[in-house]
Design an enzyme around this catalytic site. Structure first.
Site, PDB file in Angstrom:
ATOM      1  N   TYR A 165      -1.885  -0.283  10.304  1.00 38.55           N
ATOM      2  CA  TYR A 165      -1.930  -0.656   8.888  1.00 38.55           C
ATOM      3  C   TYR A 165      -0.643  -0.200   8.187  1.00 38.55           C
ATOM      4  O   TYR A 165      -0.062  -0.934   7.381  1.00 38.55           O
ATOM      5  CB  TYR A 165      -3.171  -0.020   8.263  1.00 38.55           C
ATOM      6  CG  TYR A 165      -3.476  -0.429   6.844  1.00 38.55           C
ATOM      7  CD1 TYR A 165      -3.591  -1.765   6.477  1.00 38.55           C
ATOM      8  CD2 TYR A 165      -3.699   0.536   5.858  1.00 38.55           C
ATOM      9  CE1 TYR A 165      -3.892  -2.128   5.170  1.00 38.55           C
ATOM     10  CE2 TYR A 165      -4.009   0.190   4.556  1.00 38.55           C
ATOM     11  CZ  TYR A 165      -4.099  -1.145   4.215  1.00 38.55           C
ATOM     12  OH  TYR A 165      -4.404  -1.499   2.920  1.00 38.55           O
ATOM     13  N   SER A 172       0.849  -1.195   0.000  1.00 38.91           N
ATOM     14  CA  SER A 172       0.000   0.000   0.000  1.00 38.91           C
ATOM     15  C   SER A 172       0.882   1.241   0.000  1.00 38.91           C
ATOM     16  O   SER A 172       2.071   1.162   0.344  1.00 38.91           O
ATOM     17  CB  SER A 172      -0.877  -0.017   1.255  1.00 38.91           C
ATOM     18  OG  SER A 172      -1.518   1.230   1.416  1.00 38.91           O
TER      19      SER A 172
HETATM   20  P1  NAD Z   1     -11.549  -6.032   0.832  1.00 37.33           P
HETATM   21  O1  NAD Z   1     -11.854  -5.830   2.274  1.00 37.33           O
HETATM   22  O2  NAD Z   1     -12.558  -5.646  -0.184  1.00 37.33           O
HETATM   23  O3  NAD Z   1     -11.155  -7.549   0.591  1.00 37.33           O
HETATM   24  C1  NAD Z   1     -10.414  -8.306   1.479  1.00 37.33           C
HETATM   25  C2  NAD Z   1     -10.824  -9.753   1.308  1.00 37.33           C
HETATM   26  O4  NAD Z   1     -10.025 -10.512   2.206  1.00 37.33           O
HETATM   27  C3  NAD Z   1     -12.287 -10.024   1.687  1.00 37.33           C
HETATM   28  O5  NAD Z   1     -12.909 -10.802   0.685  1.00 37.33           O
HETATM   29  C4  NAD Z   1     -12.198 -10.779   3.001  1.00 37.33           C
HETATM   30  O6  NAD Z   1     -13.248 -11.737   3.166  1.00 37.33           O
HETATM   31  C5  NAD Z   1     -10.855 -11.458   2.862  1.00 37.33           C
HETATM   32  N1  NAD Z   1     -10.260 -11.763   4.155  1.00 37.33           N
HETATM   33  C6  NAD Z   1     -10.233 -10.996   5.268  1.00 37.33           C
HETATM   34  N2  NAD Z   1      -9.616 -11.638   6.264  1.00 37.33           N
HETATM   35  C7  NAD Z   1      -9.222 -12.844   5.764  1.00 37.33           C
HETATM   36  C8  NAD Z   1      -8.535 -13.955   6.306  1.00 37.33           C
HETATM   37  N3  NAD Z   1      -8.133 -13.970   7.588  1.00 37.33           N
HETATM   38  N4  NAD Z   1      -8.307 -15.013   5.505  1.00 37.33           N
HETATM   39  C9  NAD Z   1      -8.735 -15.032   4.216  1.00 37.33           C
HETATM   40  N5  NAD Z   1      -9.402 -14.016   3.654  1.00 37.33           N
HETATM   41  C10 NAD Z   1      -9.636 -12.928   4.421  1.00 37.33           C
HETATM   42  O7  NAD Z   1     -10.158  -5.277   0.600  1.00 37.33           O
HETATM   43  P2  NAD Z   1      -9.549  -4.693  -0.722  1.00 37.33           P
HETATM   44  O8  NAD Z   1      -9.785  -3.238  -0.732  1.00 37.33           O
HETATM   45  O9  NAD Z   1      -9.926  -5.512  -1.887  1.00 37.33           O
HETATM   46  O10 NAD Z   1      -7.983  -4.869  -0.414  1.00 37.33           O
HETATM   47  C11 NAD Z   1      -7.249  -5.992  -0.879  1.00 37.33           C
HETATM   48  C12 NAD Z   1      -5.789  -5.763  -0.530  1.00 37.33           C
HETATM   49  O11 NAD Z   1      -5.314  -4.541  -1.080  1.00 37.33           O
HETATM   50  C13 NAD Z   1      -5.532  -5.667   0.968  1.00 37.33           C
HETATM   51  O12 NAD Z   1      -4.285  -6.253   1.280  1.00 37.33           O
HETATM   52  C14 NAD Z   1      -5.466  -4.184   1.201  1.00 37.33           C
HETATM   53  O13 NAD Z   1      -4.744  -3.864   2.351  1.00 37.33           O
HETATM   54  C15 NAD Z   1      -4.770  -3.724  -0.058  1.00 37.33           C
HETATM   55  N6  NAD Z   1      -4.957  -2.319  -0.429  1.00 37.33           N
HETATM   56  C16 NAD Z   1      -6.203  -1.795  -0.610  1.00 37.33           C
HETATM   57  C17 NAD Z   1      -6.293  -0.457  -1.004  1.00 37.33           C
HETATM   58  C18 NAD Z   1      -7.626   0.183  -1.247  1.00 37.33           C
HETATM   59  O14 NAD Z   1      -7.662   1.365  -1.604  1.00 37.33           O
HETATM   60  N7  NAD Z   1      -8.713  -0.538  -1.082  1.00 37.33           N
HETATM   61  C19 NAD Z   1      -5.156   0.315  -1.203  1.00 37.33           C
HETATM   62  C20 NAD Z   1      -3.928  -0.277  -1.000  1.00 37.33           C
HETATM   63  C21 NAD Z   1      -3.829  -1.595  -0.626  1.00 37.33           C
END
Ligand code: NAD
Length: 299
Positions: A195, A182
């Protein structure tokens, strides 16, 4: 959806032809960014195992992708914080697909329990105020449990699947791991100390593992998405009452030279590139996909 050419492009000499038919495990694949990445994988013929705590969402996505792309995909229940659950998931994936070529560590996220309501500590705030405590206004109000939850999900949730799925890759002498980092890994963002620290540790681990596994032919890289409007950050970026961007949301847009939030599909090209042999001499990098956010000094 990004569908890059499957056959060698005569003009460029570049090809993603090695990807079709390969097997990818993606954790957290049913999430918002994960879904878009899964679309990019399946559209390019990569048989995809979507591992997620939310088994139903993973199954639904797998079925939708199969009917849309014709590529075999499966949803598998897994908890990235539980080795037994990951071992179980591995057995299912191998019985459906055989050996795993690629791992994408996508499960992760933040929590309000590890988020301060104020950007800066204000000495004038009455420390004893119950309201301040409930709002978790400063670092001094955050519970260890909130910190631990976020740190574990992002860091341990990257480490454990890398151990479970990476070992066979290392023994075979070929494989690719992509971690999802991130923007806050480079410089911490205000309000989200757990985070930020966890994603910084994901970067560090990405480099460590890349070095460790380089002699075994396994490449390890990360992508660092900029700002994508999703469920985990919506409460910070959009005002619940008015639906207008918060001050933080406005600040992010004005610090993103391309002037917008990312579309989850914008991650597909970077992921496919890092999985493919186009990046065969690239390991240990953290690739920003951020509309220029990390390049901008703010002036
Ligand atoms: P999201 O919350 O939409 O999806 C996360 C998924 O992980 C969900 O489907 C959830 O059920 C699953 N999950 C949660 N805990 C779990 C566990 N213990 N075991 C297995 N599955 C599990 O999040 P997102 O926005 O799609 O983010 C995905 C990745 O990208 C994450 O690592 C997040 O930190 C990173 N990220 C997101 C953003 C953003 O703007 N959304 C920016 C930078 C990085």
């Amino acid at each position: 959806m990004t569908k890059l050419p499957l056959k060698s492009n005569q003009e460029s000499g570049f090809s993603l032809s090695g990807l079709s038919g390969r097997v990818c495990v993606i954790t957290g694949g049913a999430g918002i960014l994960g879904q878009a990445i899964c679309h990019g994988l399946a559209a390019n013929g990569i048989r995809t195992a979507i591992l997620d705590l939310n088994h139903e969402a993973a199954n639904n996505l797998a079925r939708a992708l199969e009917s849309e792309t014709g590529t075999r995909c499966i949803g598998v229940s897994a908890d990235v914080l539980n080795k037994e659950s990951l071992e179980q998931a591995k057995k299912i994936v191998e019985s459906e697909f055989g050996q795993v070529d690629f791992l994408i560590n996508g499960a992760g996220g933040n929590s309000p329990k590890a988020t301060t309501s104020k950007e800066n500590y204000q000495p004038s705030s009455p420390l004893e105020s119950g309201v301040e405590k409930i709002e978790r206004s400063s670092i001094f109000d955050l519970d260890q449990s909130g910190f631990k939850f976020v740190f574990d999900l992002n860091f341990m949730g990257t480490l454990l699947p890398s151990q479970i799925f990476g070992e066979d890759m290392a023994k075979r002498g070929k494989g690719v791991i992509i971690n999802i980092s991130s923007m806050n890994s480079f410089k911490p963002l205000t309000k989200i100390p757990a985070y930020s620290a966890a994603k910084a540790s994901v970067n560090n681990f990405t480099q460590w593992l890349a070095v460790h596994l380089a002699p075994a032919g396994v490449r390890v890289n990360a992508i660092a998405p900029g700002f994508f409007l999703t469920d985990q950050n919506r409460f910070l970026l959009i005002d619940k009452e008015t639906g207008e961007p918060t001050a933080r949301g406005q600040k992010i847009k004005s610090n993103t030279p391309m002037g917008r939030y990312g579309d989850p599909e914008n991650l597909q090209g970077a992921v496919l590139f890092l999985l493919s042999d186009l990046s065969s001499f690239i390991t240990g990098v953290i690739l920003p996909v951020d509309g220029g956010y990390s390049a901008y000094g703010g002036v």
